[in-house]
Design an enzyme around this catalytic site. Structure first.
Site, PDB file in Angstrom:
ATOM      1  N   PRO A   9      -4.808  -6.507   6.831  1.00 43.27           N
ATOM      2  CA  PRO A   9      -6.273  -6.152   6.371  1.00 43.27           C
ATOM      3  C   PRO A   9      -6.312  -5.158   5.060  1.00 43.27           C
ATOM      4  O   PRO A   9      -5.487  -4.304   4.889  1.00 43.27           O
ATOM      5  CB  PRO A   9      -6.816  -5.298   7.653  1.00 43.27           C
ATOM      6  CG  PRO A   9      -5.694  -4.913   8.395  1.00 43.27           C
ATOM      7  CD  PRO A   9      -4.445  -5.974   8.110  1.00 43.27           C
ATOM      8  N   ASN A  10      -7.218  -5.497   4.469  1.00 38.53           N
ATOM      9  CA  ASN A  10      -7.519  -4.583   3.172  1.00 38.53           C
ATOM     10  C   ASN A  10      -6.452  -4.760   1.927  1.00 38.53           C
ATOM     11  O   ASN A  10      -6.751  -4.505   0.700  1.00 38.53           O
ATOM     12  CB  ASN A  10      -7.766  -3.255   3.173  1.00 38.53           C
ATOM     13  CG  ASN A  10      -8.962  -2.918   4.251  1.00 38.53           C
ATOM     14  OD1 ASN A  10     -10.139  -3.571   4.089  1.00 38.53           O
ATOM     15  ND2 ASN A  10      -8.496  -2.147   5.429  1.00 38.53           N
ATOM     16  N   ARG A  17      -7.727  -0.886  -4.976  1.00 43.08           N
ATOM     17  CA  ARG A  17      -7.753  -0.274  -3.756  1.00 43.08           C
ATOM     18  C   ARG A  17      -7.052   0.943  -4.108  1.00 43.08           C
ATOM     19  O   ARG A  17      -5.754   0.876  -4.050  1.00 43.08           O
ATOM     20  CB  ARG A  17      -7.470  -0.974  -2.795  1.00 43.08           C
ATOM     21  CG  ARG A  17      -7.013  -0.224  -1.441  1.00 43.08           C
ATOM     22  CD  ARG A  17      -6.403  -0.968  -0.193  1.00 43.08           C
ATOM     23  NE  ARG A  17      -6.297  -0.050   0.929  1.00 43.08           N
ATOM     24  CZ  ARG A  17      -5.691  -0.302   2.148  1.00 43.08           C
ATOM     25  NH1 ARG A  17      -4.734  -1.430   1.965  1.00 43.08           N
ATOM     26  NH2 ARG A  17      -5.574   0.373   3.079  1.00 43.08           N
ATOM     27  N   TYR A  22      -1.477   2.733  -4.246  1.00 43.16           N
ATOM     28  CA  TYR A  22      -1.102   1.258  -3.977  1.00 43.16           C
ATOM     29  C   TYR A  22      -0.724   0.791  -5.339  1.00 43.16           C
ATOM     30  O   TYR A  22      -0.123  -0.325  -5.351  1.00 43.16           O
ATOM     31  CB  TYR A  22      -1.936   0.554  -3.303  1.00 43.16           C
ATOM     32  CG  TYR A  22      -2.191   1.168  -1.657  1.00 43.16           C
ATOM     33  CD1 TYR A  22      -1.089   0.776  -0.677  1.00 43.16           C
ATOM     34  CD2 TYR A  22      -3.569   1.450  -1.167  1.00 43.16           C
ATOM     35  CE1 TYR A  22      -1.286   1.343   0.465  1.00 43.16           C
ATOM     36  CE2 TYR A  22      -3.693   2.078  -0.063  1.00 43.16           C
ATOM     37  CZ  TYR A  22      -2.733   1.892   0.806  1.00 43.16           C
ATOM     38  OH  TYR A  22      -2.872   2.302   1.936  1.00 43.16           O
ATOM     39  N   ASN A  73       3.495  -7.330   5.650  1.00 42.22           N
ATOM     40  CA  ASN A  73       2.764  -6.090   5.394  1.00 42.22           C
ATOM     41  C   ASN A  73       1.507  -6.318   6.416  1.00 42.22           C
ATOM     42  O   ASN A  73       0.429  -6.716   6.038  1.00 42.22           O
ATOM     43  CB  ASN A  73       2.281  -5.891   3.993  1.00 42.22           C
ATOM     44  CG  ASN A  73       1.740  -4.610   3.818  1.00 42.22           C
ATOM     45  OD1 ASN A  73       1.457  -3.859   4.765  1.00 42.22           O
ATOM     46  ND2 ASN A  73       1.720  -4.050   2.666  1.00 42.22           N
ATOM     47  N   ALA A  76      -2.891  -1.677   8.318  1.00 44.29           N
ATOM     48  CA  ALA A  76      -3.227  -0.689   9.338  1.00 44.29           C
ATOM     49  C   ALA A  76      -2.632  -1.308  10.632  1.00 44.29           C
ATOM     50  O   ALA A  76      -2.388  -0.440  11.589  1.00 44.29           O
ATOM     51  CB  ALA A  76      -4.552  -0.335   9.263  1.00 44.29           C
ATOM     52  N   ASP A  86       4.298  -8.618  19.696  1.00 38.33           N
ATOM     53  CA  ASP A  86       4.892  -9.586  20.530  1.00 38.33           C
ATOM     54  C   ASP A  86       4.954 -10.594  19.891  1.00 38.33           C
ATOM     55  O   ASP A  86       6.064 -11.574  20.383  1.00 38.33           O
ATOM     56  CB  ASP A  86       3.802  -9.606  21.542  1.00 38.33           C
ATOM     57  CG  ASP A  86       3.849  -8.605  22.958  1.00 38.33           C
ATOM     58  OD1 ASP A  86       4.885  -7.797  22.822  1.00 38.33           O
ATOM     59  OD2 ASP A  86       2.750  -8.472  23.272  1.00 38.33           O
ATOM     60  N   GLU A  97       9.723  -5.850   7.732  1.00 34.31           N
ATOM     61  CA  GLU A  97       8.313  -5.006   7.542  1.00 34.31           C
ATOM     62  C   GLU A  97       8.123  -4.528   6.118  1.00 34.31           C
ATOM     63  O   GLU A  97       9.284  -4.161   5.374  1.00 34.31           O
ATOM     64  CB  GLU A  97       8.310  -3.817   8.368  1.00 34.31           C
ATOM     65  CG  GLU A  97       7.169  -3.041   8.402  1.00 34.31           C
ATOM     66  CD  GLU A  97       7.230  -1.738   9.558  1.00 34.31           C
ATOM     67  OE1 GLU A  97       7.989  -1.751  10.269  1.00 34.31           O
ATOM     68  OE2 GLU A  97       6.457  -0.998   9.403  1.00 34.31           O
ATOM     69  N   HIS A  99       5.669  -2.355   2.952  1.00 39.44           N
ATOM     70  CA  HIS A  99       4.650  -1.453   2.611  1.00 39.44           C
ATOM     71  C   HIS A  99       4.838  -1.325   1.039  1.00 39.44           C
ATOM     72  O   HIS A  99       6.058  -0.835   0.603  1.00 39.44           O
ATOM     73  CB  HIS A  99       4.692  -0.477   3.289  1.00 39.44           C
ATOM     74  CG  HIS A  99       4.596  -0.595   4.991  1.00 39.44           C
ATOM     75  ND1 HIS A  99       3.380  -0.972   5.457  1.00 39.44           N
ATOM     76  CD2 HIS A  99       5.632  -0.488   6.068  1.00 39.44           C
ATOM     77  CE1 HIS A  99       3.756  -1.206   6.733  1.00 39.44           C
ATOM     78  NE2 HIS A  99       4.952  -0.986   7.021  1.00 39.44           N
ATOM     79  N   LEU A 100       3.673  -1.211   0.658  1.00 38.44           N
ATOM     80  CA  LEU A 100       3.840  -0.566  -0.818  1.00 38.44           C
ATOM     81  C   LEU A 100       3.915   0.848  -0.774  1.00 38.44           C
ATOM     82  O   LEU A 100       4.765   1.287  -1.574  1.00 38.44           O
ATOM     83  CB  LEU A 100       2.424  -1.097  -1.642  1.00 38.44           C
ATOM     84  CG  LEU A 100       2.069  -2.448  -1.629  1.00 38.44           C
ATOM     85  CD1 LEU A 100       0.699  -2.709  -0.756  1.00 38.44           C
ATOM     86  CD2 LEU A 100       1.929  -3.078  -2.956  1.00 38.44           C
ATOM     87  N   ARG A 106       3.264  10.030   4.763  1.00 43.82           N
ATOM     88  CA  ARG A 106       1.704   9.983   4.616  1.00 43.82           C
ATOM     89  C   ARG A 106       1.086  10.898   5.893  1.00 43.82           C
ATOM     90  O   ARG A 106       1.781  11.778   6.289  1.00 43.82           O
ATOM     91  CB  ARG A 106       1.017   8.700   4.313  1.00 43.82           C
ATOM     92  CG  ARG A 106       1.360   8.238   2.914  1.00 43.82           C
ATOM     93  CD  ARG A 106       0.935   6.734   2.635  1.00 43.82           C
ATOM     94  NE  ARG A 106      -0.557   6.759   2.550  1.00 43.82           N
ATOM     95  CZ  ARG A 106      -1.496   5.739   2.572  1.00 43.82           C
ATOM     96  NH1 ARG A 106      -0.714   4.577   2.636  1.00 43.82           N
ATOM     97  NH2 ARG A 106      -2.581   5.914   2.328  1.00 43.82           N
ATOM     98  N   ARG A 110       0.218   7.290  10.388  1.00 40.02           N
ATOM     99  CA  ARG A 110       0.870   6.312   9.909  1.00 40.02           C
ATOM    100  C   ARG A 110       2.422   6.376  10.155  1.00 40.02           C
ATOM    101  O   ARG A 110       3.017   5.377   9.528  1.00 40.02           O
ATOM    102  CB  ARG A 110       0.598   6.133   8.344  1.00 40.02           C
ATOM    103  CG  ARG A 110      -0.804   6.061   7.878  1.00 40.02           C
ATOM    104  CD  ARG A 110      -0.841   6.019   6.298  1.00 40.02           C
ATOM    105  NE  ARG A 110      -2.399   6.118   5.783  1.00 40.02           N
ATOM    106  CZ  ARG A 110      -3.176   5.430   5.979  1.00 40.02           C
ATOM    107  NH1 ARG A 110      -2.930   4.075   6.223  1.00 40.02           N
ATOM    108  NH2 ARG A 110      -4.477   5.768   5.451  1.00 40.02           N
TER     109      ARG A 110
HETATM  110  C1  DQA Z   1       0.277  -0.130   3.978  1.00 42.91           C
HETATM  111  C2  DQA Z   1       0.173   1.027   4.529  1.00 42.91           C
HETATM  112  C3  DQA Z   1      -0.633   1.321   5.760  1.00 42.91           C
HETATM  113  O1  DQA Z   1      -0.414   2.594   6.500  1.00 42.91           O
HETATM  114  C4  DQA Z   1      -1.832   1.142   5.510  1.00 42.91           C
HETATM  115  O2  DQA Z   1      -2.892   1.004   6.528  1.00 42.91           O
HETATM  116  C5  DQA Z   1      -2.074  -0.225   4.573  1.00 42.91           C
HETATM  117  C6  DQA Z   1      -1.097  -0.550   3.491  1.00 42.91           C
HETATM  118  C7  DQA Z   1       1.137  -0.369   2.690  1.00 42.91           C
HETATM  119  O3  DQA Z   1       1.485  -1.439   2.133  1.00 42.91           O
HETATM  120  O4  DQA Z   1       1.564   1.008   2.099  1.00 42.91           O
HETATM  121  O5  DQA Z   1      -3.239  -0.877   4.555  1.00 42.91           O
HETATM  122  O6  DQA Z   1       0.881  -1.216   4.900  1.00 42.91           O
END
Ligand code: DQA
Length: 149
Positions: A9-10, A17, A22, A73, A76, A86, A97, A99-100, A106, A110
């Site tokens: 998401p997002n 954003r 990011y 990624n 949230a 699962d 996994e 993440h940017l 943070r 998180r």
């Molecule tokens: C994220 C970190 C998450 O905590 C956050 O909700 C995101 C982006 C990252 O790529 O840093 O949406 O996954």
């Protein structure tokens, strides 16, 4: 090698954003870089994004037999989703996994990842480069595993 890269998401908003968190690279640019890097390593990289947990669960559920590895990624959902955890466990396709940002540096909410225990590794904090580093390392990891097998 066939790699599935999923973003949650997002992340379609990357570029605009919270660029101070990011960066300014768009998700389309990240996907193009992954395709190029994959091609240089003889791998295909299928990249998808969804704001919907169920869509991500569906895509992971279809990964077995279709992909050798996954980058995820989960945005949230990283911090909340037992369904994603699962799904990764169920398909037994190695998952990294991604993440940017570095979530552990943070806000406290998180700091817990629901998916980390079922992933082979985590790459976080390098901005858009986290995806590239993760792809490169996953391909190395899969190559090494193939040689042992
Ligand atoms: C994220 C970190 C998450 O905590 C956050 O909700 C995101 C982006 C990252 O790529 O840093 O949406 O996954």
């Amino acid at each position: 090698m066939r790699i599935l890269c999923l973003s949650g998401p997002n992340l379609q908003l990357l570029g605009t954003r919270e660029p101070e968190v990011y960066g300014s690279t768009t998700l389309a640019q990240i996907h193009a870089e992954l395709a190029d890097l994959g091609a240089a390593r003889g791998a295909t990289v299928d990249c998808r994004q969804s704001n919907h947990e169920g869509a991500l669960v569906d895509w992971i559920g279809e990964a077995r037999g279709n992909y050798d590895g996954m980058l995820l990624n989960a945005g949230a959902f990283t911090h909340t989703s037992l369904a994603l955890r699962d799904a990764i466990r169920a398909v037994q396709v190695p998952c990294v996994e991604v993440h940017l940002s570095n979530p552990e540096a943070r806000e406290p909410f998180r700091r817990r990842s629901r998916i980390a225990p079922v992933c082979v590794a985590k790459v976080a904090g390098f901005g858009a480069a986290s995806y590239r580093v993760a792809l490169y390392a996953l391909l190395d990891w899969l190559d090494a595993r193939t040689k042992v097998d």
